[in-house]
Design a protein around this motif. Structure first.
Motif, PDB file in Angstrom:
ATOM      1  N   CYS A  27      69.133  27.309 117.836  1.00 47.13           N
ATOM      2  CA  CYS A  27      70.105  26.757 116.884  1.00 47.13           C
ATOM      3  C   CYS A  27      69.366  25.966 115.812  1.00 47.13           C
ATOM      4  O   CYS A  27      68.277  25.448 116.045  1.00 47.13           O
ATOM      5  N   CYS A  43      67.398  25.460 122.453  1.00 48.51           N
ATOM      6  CA  CYS A  43      68.110  24.405 123.167  1.00 48.51           C
ATOM      7  C   CYS A  43      67.395  24.173 124.491  1.00 48.51           C
ATOM      8  O   CYS A  43      66.996  25.128 125.161  1.00 48.51           O
ATOM      9  N   CYS A  62      75.502  26.584 120.115  1.00 46.40           N
ATOM     10  CA  CYS A  62      75.168  25.992 118.826  1.00 46.40           C
ATOM     11  C   CYS A  62      76.446  25.367 118.288  1.00 46.40           C
ATOM     12  O   CYS A  62      77.539  25.851 118.553  1.00 46.40           O
ATOM     13  N   ARG A 101      74.124  20.098 112.264  1.00 49.98           N
ATOM     14  CA  ARG A 101      73.885  21.363 112.964  1.00 49.98           C
ATOM     15  C   ARG A 101      72.954  21.054 114.141  1.00 49.98           C
ATOM     16  O   ARG A 101      71.916  20.420 113.953  1.00 49.98           O
ATOM     17  N   CYS A 113      72.257  21.805 118.838  1.00 45.81           N
ATOM     18  CA  CYS A 113      72.657  22.383 120.112  1.00 45.81           C
ATOM     19  C   CYS A 113      73.733  21.478 120.708  1.00 45.81           C
ATOM     20  O   CYS A 113      73.737  20.273 120.492  1.00 45.81           O
ATOM     21  N   ASN A 149      74.811  28.770 113.940  1.00 43.19           N
ATOM     22  CA  ASN A 149      75.400  27.576 113.322  1.00 43.19           C
ATOM     23  C   ASN A 149      74.933  27.395 111.879  1.00 43.19           C
ATOM     24  O   ASN A 149      74.922  26.309 111.345  1.00 43.19           O
TER      25      ASN A 149
END
Length: 151
Positions: free
Chosen positions: A29, A54, A64, A82, A84, A121
Motif C-alpha cells: 500500500c 503491510c 489498504c 494513505r 495500511c 489506495n
C-alpha cells in the motif's frame, strides 16, 4: 490461421493468469499524507512514492486504506492519508469500498476507502477484482472478435 489463433489464445491466457496471480507476499500500500507531502493529496502523484508492504502474518490481516477528511478552515484544505489498515483496529465497516466514520471529538466525519489489492489506495474510487476481470475479459473478447472477423 488456426495455429496463430491458438498462439494468441495461449498468450492471452498467460497474461490473464499473471495479472490475477496473487503471490504470498504482504499486501503493498502507499503510505503518505498530504500534510507532510502535497503530492499525496487529492491529485495523487504515485510516481513520487514507493508502496510498502503491510507488516503482518498474511495479507488477510490488512487492507489498504485511503482516508479523506473533510475540508477545514478558510483554505478548504482536504486531509488525505494513505496507509495500511490492520483489520479490526477500528469499529467501522471494513468491507471493500468507501465508508463514513465519525471522528471522535469533531463534528465532522472522515471517509475511509478500503481495498485489498496491491497499490489500490492510489485513488478515491476503488475497483473490485471482479470489475477489473470484466473489463479485461471484454477487451480480450473484442480483440478476438475483430481478429476472427476483420471486416
Amino acid at each position: 490461421m488456426v495455429n496463430e489463433m491458438q498462439t494468441i489464445s495461449t498468450w492471452i491466457l498467460c497474461f490473464l493468469l499473471c495479472c490475477h496471480a496473487k503471490l504470498a507476499e504482504a499486501l503493498k500500500c502507499y503510505h503518505c499524507n498530504n500534510l507532510d507531502n502535497p503530492a499525496c493529496g487529492v491529485l495523487f502523484k504515485p510516481y513520487q512514492f514507493v508502496a510498502q508492504p503491510c507488516q503482518g502474518h498474511s495479507s488477510r490481516d490488512f487492507k489498504c486504506v485511503l482516508q479523506r477528511e473533510p475540508p477545514t478552515g478558510k483554505d478548504d484544505w482536504v486531509g488525505i492519508i494513505r496507509s495500511c489498515y490492520e483489520m479490526g483496529s477500528l469499529s467501522v465497516n471494513e468491507t471493500n469500498g468507501c465508508h463514513v466514520m465519525k471522528i471522535a471529538g469533531l463534528t465532522t466525519a472522515a471517509k475511509l476507502c478500503f481495498c485489498d489489492t496491491d497499490y489500490c489506495n492510489h485513488a478515491m474510487v476503488t475497483w473490485s477484482p471482479a470489475s477489473g476481470l470484466v473489463v479485461v475479459t471484454s477487451l480480450v473478447v473484442s480483440v478476438l472478435y475483430h481478429f476472427v472477423h476483420p471486416y
